[in-house]
Write a protein that holds these residues in place. Structure first.
Motif, PDB file in Angstrom:
ATOM      1  N   LYS A  65      -8.511  47.135 -19.740  1.00 24.86           N
ATOM      2  CA  LYS A  65      -9.783  46.619 -20.249  1.00 24.86           C
ATOM      3  C   LYS A  65      -9.633  45.140 -20.619  1.00 24.86           C
ATOM      4  N   ILE A  66      -8.454  44.780 -21.127  1.00 19.95           N
ATOM      5  CA  ILE A  66      -8.194  43.372 -21.453  1.00 19.95           C
ATOM      6  C   ILE A  66      -8.209  42.538 -20.177  1.00 19.95           C
ATOM      7  N   THR A  67      -7.651  43.086 -19.097  1.00 17.47           N
ATOM      8  CA  THR A  67      -7.664  42.383 -17.815  1.00 17.47           C
ATOM      9  C   THR A  67      -9.101  42.172 -17.325  1.00 17.47           C
ATOM     10  N   LEU A  68      -9.963  43.155 -17.570  1.00 17.10           N
ATOM     11  CA  LEU A  68     -11.377  42.998 -17.211  1.00 17.10           C
ATOM     12  C   LEU A  68     -12.022  41.901 -18.053  1.00 17.10           C
ATOM     13  N   TYR A  69     -11.663  41.840 -19.348  1.00 18.84           N
ATOM     14  CA  TYR A  69     -12.153  40.747 -20.196  1.00 18.84           C
ATOM     15  C   TYR A  69     -11.689  39.407 -19.634  1.00 18.84           C
ATOM     16  N   MET A  70     -10.464  39.410 -19.136  1.00 18.98           N
ATOM     17  CA  MET A  70      -9.880  38.196 -18.549  1.00 18.98           C
ATOM     18  C   MET A  70     -10.698  37.730 -17.340  1.00 18.98           C
TER      19      MET A  70
END
Length: 232
Positions: free
Chosen positions: A44-49
């Protein structure tokens, strides 16, 4: 957060990109601590990225320097999140088989957007010939995408052969050369420093672009020949 900072080795020029050493890797533990507390998984953090990179690239295309500055902040946050997703994965032991693929996709999506945004911004300055700008930034983008795919192919080769990823520590002159090459060829260094240089003097961006093309081409030639030698 102290645990994350302790387990994550101190940033250094040899193993971290220069932008990571100076900023991203020093700020990311604060983000990681927040995400761990909230139970947010690395993917999910990668998606935020990815979202941060897209927003940053779009905002950097606007003529207003204020909007560009906000875009630059989102672009810097993009790489902070790139550091953070790995930290959270290591701390929580939440490793996904899709994690590396998603991270690879994030760079494939964001890098061309950043290059396009920088190109549009320099065109707005109207200080360099249009075809010259299109040529150098097209080359920057093509070489970066080729480099990332070549790295991916090498990782697939190692995976099939059961070779574990190891961190090679360089010393002396090799260490200095390695750091120098990273500064000039690694895309996050190029685009994130260029987004800052835009507000100082765009000549730095042009010089950086040309050096990036020159040294990345030489590095890719070497690595391509090395890869072909192994597979043929």
């Amino acid at each position: 957060m102290k645990k994350i900072k302790k387990e994550r080795r101190q940033p250094n020029l040899e193993n971290d990109f220069l932008i990571g050493f100076l900023l991203s890797a020093r700020v990311s533990p604060y983000f990681s601590a927040y995400y761990i507390k909230r139970g947010i998984i690395p993917n999910k953090i990668t998606l935020y990225m990815i979202i941060s990179g897209i927003v940053g690239g779009i905002l950097f295309c606007f003529p207003s320097n204020l909007i560009k500055f906000i875009g630059m902040i989102f672009m810097q946050t993009w790489f902070i999140l790139d550091c953070s997703d790995g930290e959270v994965a290591r701390e929580t032991k939440n490793f996904s088989k899709y994690g590396k693929e998603l991270d690879f996709l994030a760079h494939i999506i964001n890098h061309p957007i950043f290059t396009f945004a920088l190109l549009i911004s320099l065109i707005q300055k109207n200080e360099y010939h249009l075809y010259f700008l299109i040529s150098i930034f097209s080359l920057n983008c093509i070489l970066d995408l080729y480099n990332r795919n070549l790295i991916k192919l090498w990782l697939i080769k190692d995976l099939k052969e059961g070779v574990k990823e190891t961190l090679i520590q360089k010393k002396g002159i090799k260490k200095i050369i390695s750091i120098f090459l990273q500064i000039l060829t690694v895309y996050p260094n190029f685009i994130l420093f260029s987004s800052i240089f835009y507000f100082i003097d765009i000549k730095f961006i042009i010089y950086y672009s040309i050096l990036n093309i020159l040294f990345t081409s030489l590095l890719l030639l070497k690595n391509t020949l090395k890869y072909l030698k192994v597979i043929l």
